[in-house]
Design an enzyme around this catalytic site. Structure first.
Site, PDB file in Angstrom:
ATOM      1  N   GLY A 150       7.199  -2.959  -1.579  1.00 55.26           N
ATOM      2  CA  GLY A 150       6.918  -1.539  -1.448  1.00 55.26           C
ATOM      3  C   GLY A 150       8.002  -0.672  -2.038  1.00 55.26           C
ATOM      4  CB  THR A 151      10.936   0.894  -0.369  1.00 56.44           C
ATOM      5  OG1 THR A 151      10.153   1.391   0.735  1.00 56.44           O
ATOM      6  CG2 THR A 151      12.054   1.864  -0.660  1.00 56.44           C
ATOM      7  N   GLY A 174      11.036  -4.252   3.209  1.00 60.82           N
ATOM      8  CA  GLY A 174      12.378  -4.356   2.646  1.00 60.82           C
ATOM      9  C   GLY A 174      12.567  -5.408   1.578  1.00 60.82           C
ATOM     10  CE  LYS A 211       1.266  -2.013   5.836  1.00 62.03           C
ATOM     11  NZ  LYS A 211       1.327  -1.253   4.589  1.00 62.03           N
ATOM     12  CB  ALA A 219       6.444  12.281   6.900  1.00 62.35           C
ATOM     13  CB  SER A 222      -0.896   0.014   1.240  1.00 58.77           C
ATOM     14  OG  SER A 222      -1.647   1.202   1.272  1.00 58.77           O
ATOM     15  CB  CYS A 233      -0.448   5.396   9.049  1.00 61.09           C
ATOM     16  SG  CYS A 233       0.383   6.806   8.273  1.00 61.09           S
ATOM     17  CG  ASN A 264      -4.138   0.472   3.371  1.00 63.25           C
ATOM     18  OD1 ASN A 264      -4.499   1.429   4.043  1.00 63.25           O
ATOM     19  ND2 ASN A 264      -3.163  -0.333   3.758  1.00 63.25           N
ATOM     20  N   GLY A 286       1.578  11.150   4.995  1.00 64.97           N
ATOM     21  CA  GLY A 286       0.393  11.578   5.755  1.00 64.97           C
ATOM     22  C   GLY A 286      -0.910  11.182   5.079  1.00 64.97           C
TER      23      GLY A 286
HETATM   24  C1  LIG Z   1       5.976   6.387   0.180  1.00 61.91           C
HETATM   25  C2  LIG Z   1       5.270   5.376   1.022  1.00 61.91           C
HETATM   26  C3  LIG Z   1       3.889   5.490   1.235  1.00 61.91           C
HETATM   27  C4  LIG Z   1       3.205   4.555   2.017  1.00 61.91           C
HETATM   28  N1  LIG Z   1       1.850   4.691   2.190  1.00 61.91           N
HETATM   29  C5  LIG Z   1       1.165   3.748   2.897  1.00 61.91           C
HETATM   30  C6  LIG Z   1      -0.248   3.828   3.017  1.00 61.91           C
HETATM   31  O1  LIG Z   1      -0.917   4.710   2.462  1.00 61.91           O
HETATM   32  N2  LIG Z   1      -0.875   2.879   3.756  1.00 61.91           N
HETATM   33  C7  LIG Z   1      -0.186   1.848   4.369  1.00 61.91           C
HETATM   34  O2  LIG Z   1      -0.817   1.005   5.023  1.00 61.91           O
HETATM   35  N3  LIG Z   1       1.149   1.735   4.235  1.00 61.91           N
HETATM   36  C8  LIG Z   1       1.840   2.664   3.522  1.00 61.91           C
HETATM   37  N4  LIG Z   1       3.203   2.545   3.381  1.00 61.91           N
HETATM   38  C9  LIG Z   1       3.920   1.420   4.041  1.00 61.91           C
HETATM   39  C10 LIG Z   1       4.175   0.260   3.070  1.00 61.91           C
HETATM   40  O3  LIG Z   1       2.971  -0.281   2.560  1.00 61.91           O
HETATM   41  C11 LIG Z   1       5.001  -0.854   3.739  1.00 61.91           C
HETATM   42  O4  LIG Z   1       4.303  -1.355   4.865  1.00 61.91           O
HETATM   43  C12 LIG Z   1       6.379  -0.386   4.206  1.00 61.91           C
HETATM   44  O5  LIG Z   1       6.914   0.590   3.331  1.00 61.91           O
HETATM   45  C13 LIG Z   1       7.376  -1.542   4.333  1.00 61.91           C
HETATM   46  O6  LIG Z   1       7.570  -2.190   3.090  1.00 61.91           O
HETATM   47  P1  LIG Z   1       8.802  -1.823   2.097  1.00 61.91           P
HETATM   48  O7  LIG Z   1      10.042  -1.779   2.921  1.00 61.91           O
HETATM   49  O8  LIG Z   1       8.793  -2.898   1.054  1.00 61.91           O
HETATM   50  O9  LIG Z   1       8.478  -0.471   1.514  1.00 61.91           O
HETATM   51  C14 LIG Z   1       3.915   3.473   2.600  1.00 61.91           C
HETATM   52  C15 LIG Z   1       5.304   3.349   2.381  1.00 61.91           C
HETATM   53  C16 LIG Z   1       5.976   4.270   1.596  1.00 61.91           C
HETATM   54  C17 LIG Z   1       7.452   4.092   1.366  1.00 61.91           C
END
Ligand SMILES: Cc1cc2nc3c(=O)[nH]c(=O)nc-3n(C[C@H](O)[C@H](O)[C@H](O)COP(=O)(O)O)c2cc1C
Length: 308
Positions: free
Chosen positions: A270-271, A249, A166, A70, A21, A130, A99, A72
């Site tokens: 995600g990232t 990650g 989550k 951040a 998400s 969040c 989500n 938001g």
């Molecule tokens: C830019 C960005 C925006 C995100 N927005 C949301 C969000 O709207 N809702 C949510 O549940 N998680 C959000 N996340 C968290 C990711 O879904 C994920 O849980 C977290 O980044 C760890 O996974 P990763 O290391 O593969 O990115 C966001 C993460 C990033 C980097």
């Protein structure tokens, strides 16, 4: 050919790989770069009842092996999501999870109730983790009693759809919040959301992010996430038969397999999609190659199959 299909909370998925998400918008943003239809599932950006512009900028900064965000919960809001985004999502093959976020329990229920009848949607992911909003977000996710209450309220509103909760890593005992979500009726758990962190600009002596803090994601958090998935799997989820989506990650197929061995049935990327929007699709192929190389007939055999 190795079978990558998995059963996840009653859904039959072509493979275990989802987008995480907030990192792939509402899918239309990525459509020209990669074929998201090759994934098992897609999770939307958090949706709130009202549109949100999110926090002031700068709201993203890169770190060693990761990034802070951040944002938001900036999003188009429920009405525009239904009017402008849902149609394209309905054309996609992967299971679509929406989500859901909000400042109050009533907000979460309102979003879920409005979308529960939409055929295009397979399930909801409850964002109670969040770290970047003042009202709601992580405040619902750190106390087991609050986790159970919000999960129960949303479960009553989501009809036949799958409800995935989550979890935040920012707790003393994640098995307690995981257990509370299951008690409240969660069909699946996803973990982890980001870890609260700060980057300081030593020239200005100010935090880089306008919000001061942000959520740390990317490879830096992977070992934490693998550990927490394994803990939740061993201490609560396996015995209750509740499947886990592991994330945090994941950048390669090998990362994804780590999560599966630790107890995750599905994974989310995600990232890594910011570095290469095709990464999640590449991970599907890499997981298949791993299974073939290891003589594994079905990826499901590997769930929780850690030796020792
Ligand atoms: C830019 C960005 C925006 C995100 N927005 C949301 C969000 O709207 N809702 C949510 O549940 N998680 C959000 N996340 C968290 C990711 O879904 C994920 O849980 C977290 O980044 C760890 O996974 P990763 O290391 O593969 O990115 C966001 C993460 C990033 C980097």
């Amino acid at each position: 050919m190795a079978d990558l299909s998995v059963e996840f909370a009653g859904l039959r998925l072509a493979n275990p790989v989802f987008t995480a998400s907030g990192t792939c918008g509402y899918a239309d943003e990525l459509a020209e770069f990669t074929d998201l239809n090759l994934l098992g599932g897609f999770i939307t950006k958090s949706i709130t009842v009202e549109p949100r512009t999110g926090n002031a900028t700068p709201r993203i900064v890169e770190t060693d092996s990761g990034m802070l965000n951040a944002i938001g919960l900036a999003n188009v809001g429920l009405d525009r999501f239904v009017g402008e985004k849902l149609g394209a999502l309905a054309q996609m093959k992967p299971a679509i999870f929406v989500n859901v976020a909000g400042p109050t329990i009533e907000d979460y229920v309102a979003v879920t109730e409005r979308l529960a009848g939409e055929e295009a949607i397979s399930g909801f992911e409850l964002n109670i983790s969040c770290p970047n909003v003042k009202k709601g977000g992580i405040t619902f996710g750190t106390e087991p009693a609050a986790v159970e209450e919000i999960t129960r309220a949303v479960k009553a509103a989501c009809g036949q759809k799958v409800l995935m909760v989550k979890l935040t890593p920012m707790v003393t005992d994640i098995a307690a919040t995981a257990g509370a979500a299951i008690e409240g009726g969660a069909d699946a758990l996803s973990l982890i959301n980001t870890l609260t962190a700060m980057v300081v600009d030593v020239e200005t002596r100010r935090p880089v992010l306008a919000n001061r803090t942000g959520g740390l994601s990317g490879p830096a958090i992977k070992p934490v996430a693998v550990h927490l998935v394994n803990k939740v799997y061993n201490e609560v989820a396996r015995d209750k038969g509740v499947p886990i989506m592991g994330l945090g990650g994941i950048r390669t197929a090998s990362d994804a397999i780590e999560f599966v061995l630790a107890g995750a049935t599905t994974v989310a990327v995600g990232t890594a999609s910011f570095i290469d929007p095709r990464q999640s699709v590449k991970i599907v192929e890499g997981m298949r190659s791993y299974c073939e190389r290891k003589g594994v007939g079905s990826i499901s055999e590997l769930v929780g199959a850690l030796e020792g």
